[in-house]
Write an enzyme that holds these catalytic residues in place. Structure first.
Site: not given
Ligand code: GLP
Length: 204
Positions: A54, A108, A110, A115
């Site tokens: 992404d 959440n 995702h 989402e």
């Molecule tokens: C982000 C990304 C995801 C990631 C997730 C967890 O915003 N879009 O690909 O796996 O949220 O992020 P973090 O590792 O900082 O908790």
């Protein structure tokens, strides 16, 4: 062995079996210790292709993250690095599909930027970010402004990957991981769709 060393082992195994492997890569704080290990790993990425999950839309923060965390430190060919575009699913199919997909999980539930509410047949598209996601990602980035939208692979794009490795660390992820793995499959927790994939390894 730490979850990060286990993930390095899985990536190393994938590249040993198939030096031209297509790897789907994630950003986020969870990935930083993994990329630190990969920088020191001496793994040969020269023939591999990478496809990030992404990116903010518009934006290039995740590309900058990947450059700083990994791409500038290993022998990845810049021409083999990919970020989402609206024809991403076709690009991935034309490249032969993804051999190994690395995933984090949002508080959440995702995966990538799918989402809650994302459907199981979603493909790469522009998405609206949850207020909670923007708030958390801003906090993790020194209060930076987080765009309201992103371009993200879909749930179906992820489920098409041959092998999936999910990394999760910390108490704040416990509930999302438990829902994803053990609650009924539902778009309320997009990570629960991973229950429908035959080769998912959870490293938590
Ligand atoms: C982000 C990304 C995801 C990631 C997730 C967890 O915003 N879009 O690909 O796996 O949220 O992020 P973090 O590792 O900082 O908790």
């Amino acid at each position: 062995m730490s979850i990060y060393r286990q993930a390095v082992e899985l990536i190393a195994q994938t590249l040993r079996e198939k030096p031209t492997a297509n790897l789907m890569l994630a950003t986020g704080s969870t990935m930083e210790p993994l990329y630190a290990l990969l920088r020191e790993s001496g793994l040969d990425f020269s023939l591999a292709k990478t496809f990030n999950l992404d990116e903010y839309y518009p934006g290039n923060q995740f590309r900058e993250f990947m450059n700083a965390q990994l791409f500038e430190h290993v022998n990845i060919d810049a021409n083999k690095v990919h970020f989402p575009t609206l024809d991403y699913d076709e690009v991935i199919t034309a490249a032969g599909g993804i051999d190994l997909c690395l995933l984090g999980i949002g508080v959440n539930g995702h995966i990538a930027f799918n989402e809650p509410g994302s459907s199981v047949d979603s493909r790469t598209r522009i998405v609206e970010l949850d207020a909670s996601t923007r708030k958390r990602n801003s906090q993790l980035n020194d209060g930076a402004d987080i765009p309201p939208r992103a371009i993200s692979v879909g749930v179906a794009t992820i489920l098409d990957c041959k092998k999936i490795v999910v990394l999760a660390n910390g108490d704040e992820k416990r509930e999302a991981v438990e829902r994803a793995r053990f609650s009924p499959i539902s778009s309320d927790c997009p990570a629960s769709f991973l229950q429908g994939h035959a080769d998912v390894q959870w490293l938590v």
